[in-house]
Design an enzyme around this catalytic site. Structure first.
Site, PDB file in Angstrom:
ATOM      1  N   ASP A 125      13.552   2.905   5.065  1.00 16.67           N
ATOM      2  CA  ASP A 125      13.974   3.420   6.373  1.00 16.67           C
ATOM      3  C   ASP A 125      12.995   4.465   6.907  1.00 16.67           C
ATOM      4  O   ASP A 125      12.396   5.207   6.133  1.00 16.67           O
ATOM      5  CB  ASP A 125      15.378   4.037   6.229  1.00 16.67           C
ATOM      6  CG  ASP A 125      16.055   4.211   7.573  1.00 16.67           C
ATOM      7  OD1 ASP A 125      15.568   3.651   8.581  1.00 16.67           O
ATOM      8  OD2 ASP A 125      17.083   4.908   7.626  1.00 16.67           O
ATOM      9  N   HIS A 143       6.252  -0.050  11.423  1.00 23.38           N
ATOM     10  CA  HIS A 143       6.440  -1.209  10.535  1.00 23.38           C
ATOM     11  C   HIS A 143       5.101  -1.616   9.921  1.00 23.38           C
ATOM     12  O   HIS A 143       5.008  -1.898   8.727  1.00 23.38           O
ATOM     13  CB  HIS A 143       7.044  -2.389  11.296  1.00 23.38           C
ATOM     14  CG  HIS A 143       8.386  -2.084  11.907  1.00 23.38           C
ATOM     15  ND1 HIS A 143       9.377  -1.422  11.221  1.00 23.38           N
ATOM     16  CD2 HIS A 143       8.902  -2.352  13.147  1.00 23.38           C
ATOM     17  CE1 HIS A 143      10.445  -1.286  12.000  1.00 23.38           C
ATOM     18  NE2 HIS A 143      10.176  -1.845  13.179  1.00 23.38           N
ATOM     19  N   LEU A 193       7.799  -8.376 -12.968  1.00 23.37           N
ATOM     20  CA  LEU A 193       8.801  -7.829 -12.048  1.00 23.37           C
ATOM     21  C   LEU A 193       9.419  -8.933 -11.176  1.00 23.37           C
ATOM     22  O   LEU A 193       8.702  -9.787 -10.650  1.00 23.37           O
ATOM     23  CB  LEU A 193       8.106  -6.809 -11.132  1.00 23.37           C
ATOM     24  CG  LEU A 193       8.934  -6.275  -9.955  1.00 23.37           C
ATOM     25  CD1 LEU A 193       9.966  -5.255 -10.436  1.00 23.37           C
ATOM     26  CD2 LEU A 193       8.032  -5.639  -8.893  1.00 23.37           C
TER      27      LEU A 193
HETATM   28  C1  FPP Z   1      13.402   0.348   8.884  1.00 18.47           C
HETATM   29  O1  FPP Z   1      12.819   1.329   9.707  1.00 18.47           O
HETATM   30  C2  FPP Z   1      12.431  -0.728   8.555  1.00 18.47           C
HETATM   31  C3  FPP Z   1      12.573  -2.047   8.892  1.00 18.47           C
HETATM   32  C4  FPP Z   1      13.724  -2.552   9.635  1.00 18.47           C
HETATM   33  C5  FPP Z   1      11.540  -3.057   8.556  1.00 18.47           C
HETATM   34  C6  FPP Z   1      10.815  -2.881   7.268  1.00 18.47           C
HETATM   35  C7  FPP Z   1       9.886  -4.003   7.035  1.00 18.47           C
HETATM   36  C8  FPP Z   1       8.693  -3.938   6.438  1.00 18.47           C
HETATM   37  C9  FPP Z   1       8.134  -2.674   5.908  1.00 18.47           C
HETATM   38  C10 FPP Z   1       7.826  -5.170   6.242  1.00 18.47           C
HETATM   39  C11 FPP Z   1       8.582  -6.427   5.941  1.00 18.47           C
HETATM   40  C12 FPP Z   1       7.928  -7.162   4.891  1.00 18.47           C
HETATM   41  C13 FPP Z   1       8.350  -8.291   4.247  1.00 18.47           C
HETATM   42  C14 FPP Z   1       7.698  -8.638   2.980  1.00 18.47           C
HETATM   43  C15 FPP Z   1       9.395  -9.181   4.740  1.00 18.47           C
HETATM   44  P1  FPP Z   1      13.503   1.655  11.107  1.00 18.47           P
HETATM   45  O2  FPP Z   1      12.840   0.791  12.148  1.00 18.47           O
HETATM   46  O3  FPP Z   1      14.981   1.476  11.016  1.00 18.47           O
HETATM   47  O4  FPP Z   1      13.115   3.150  11.302  1.00 18.47           O
HETATM   48  P2  FPP Z   1      13.948   4.265  12.108  1.00 18.47           P
HETATM   49  O5  FPP Z   1      15.232   4.463  11.347  1.00 18.47           O
HETATM   50  O6  FPP Z   1      13.051   5.460  12.039  1.00 18.47           O
HETATM   51  O7  FPP Z   1      14.148   3.762  13.492  1.00 18.47           O
END
Ligand code: FPP
Length: 299
Positions: A50, A67, A161
């Site tokens: 997050d 992201h 893993l």
């Molecule tokens: C949450 O931050 C993050 C996500 C919803 C996406 C995370 C995804 C990746 C790091 C890459 C995905 C990779 C694969 C292998 C499928 P947020 O957007 O909720 O942040 P905020 O709470 O600050 O708004």
């Protein structure tokens, strides 16, 4: 020549046992994983990655740049889990609730997930990582589902893993789908309702989505142990519909770092914190209190 479906010219995919794998490069700081007794190590760590949007906004950047930066953290944390000897790592990459985001962000996340899986799976494979996808087929871009299944097939015999990528995942839906499968098995006479237990339900997680994707058969789903350590980054203290059933007795660890600022050292810190926790799984022990009646521990 390696085929697109992850097999070697149609032959069985190669397995990477302990002898065949390469180790991740050490962290540039020279930090090493904590030396913990194997019994003090969580078998299964679940992570809610997050804080990407906030990380980007703090820098005056659009959310999607967070992201993009989060991918580096993901690779480093997988490296850290391999080095530490964790058995399973579950990462919450896209939830069934994330469809509520703007169409542009959803489109970015789909394309970015597809690219990340495609680009990182050979590296993870070389580390002996076995990739498993948890999540639902409906709505998920077919091209993303296909990349996930290619990764599952390519790494299915690896003994290192287990990396459980949770994409289009929601825990309540996972439980509801398993219950639906139980009902189908009962209706078909394959299952005696009197014999339904917790195990009957858990054994059906993912069963409704086990069919082929884009013509590619999915490998059998391995048994994934319950979550021992549940980590969320960015200081938020919520479960957000992630592995609720599997985390019934998980230790919760909330760390302040935004996901793009995380690296394997943050994971290792949570492993050390876990090692210091006392787990009782609902049992209780008497802890003598100086000068008084014994204290009773619950929970
Ligand atoms: C949450 O931050 C993050 C996500 C919803 C996406 C995370 C995804 C990746 C790091 C890459 C995905 C990779 C694969 C292998 C499928 P947020 O957007 O909720 O942040 P905020 O709470 O600050 O708004």
């Amino acid at each position: 020549m390696s085929r697109k479906d992850g097999t070697e010219d149609g032959r069985a995919p190669r397995a990477r046992g302990a002898e065949a794998r390469t180790w991740p490069a050490p962290h540039p700081s020279g930090a090493r994983p904590p030396e913990l007794d194997a019994r003090a190590l969580p078998r299964h760590v679940a992570v809610v990655m997050d804080g990407n949007g906030r990380w980007a906004n703090q820098r005056g950047l659009p959310r999607v740049e967070g992201h993009r930066a989060g991918e580096r953290a993901l690779v480093d944390v997988v490296a850290g889990a391999v080095e530490a000897g964790v058995e399973w790592l579950s990462l919450y990459a896209f939830s069934t609730e994330n469809w509520k985001r703007s169409p542009a962000e959803v489109r970015f996340l789909m394309g970015f997930s597809r690219q990340t899986i495609r680009e990182d799976r050979d590296l993870f494979d070389s580390w002996g990582v076995r990739i498993v996808w948890s999540g639902r087929r409906p709505r998920l871009w077919r091209s993303v589902a296909k990349e996930l299944v290619v990764a599952e097939r390519q790494t299915q015999h690896n003994a290192g893993l287990g990396l459980n990528l949770c994409v289009n995942y929601g825990s309540r839906l996972e439980i509801a789908d398993a219950v639906k499968q139980v009902a189908l098995d009962v209706a078909a006479g394959r299952l005696d309702p009197a014999r339904v237990t917790e195990r009957t339900v858990a054994a059906r997680f993912g069963a409704l989505d086990a069919g082929p994707v884009a013509g590619l058969a999915r490998p059998p789903r391995p048994h994934i142990p319950d979550v021992d350590l549940f980590v969320r980054t960015s200081g938020e203290q919520r479960l957000s519909n992630f592995l609720l059933w599997q985390s019934a007795y998980a230790e919760l660890c909330f760390v302040p770092e935004l996901w793009p600022d995380v690296d394997r050292r943050v994971l290792w810190r949570t492993l050390e914190e876990f090692a210091g926790r006392g787990r009782r799984f609902g049992g209780a022990t008497d802890t003598p209190v100086a000068g008084g009646a014994p204290g009773r521990e619950a929970g």
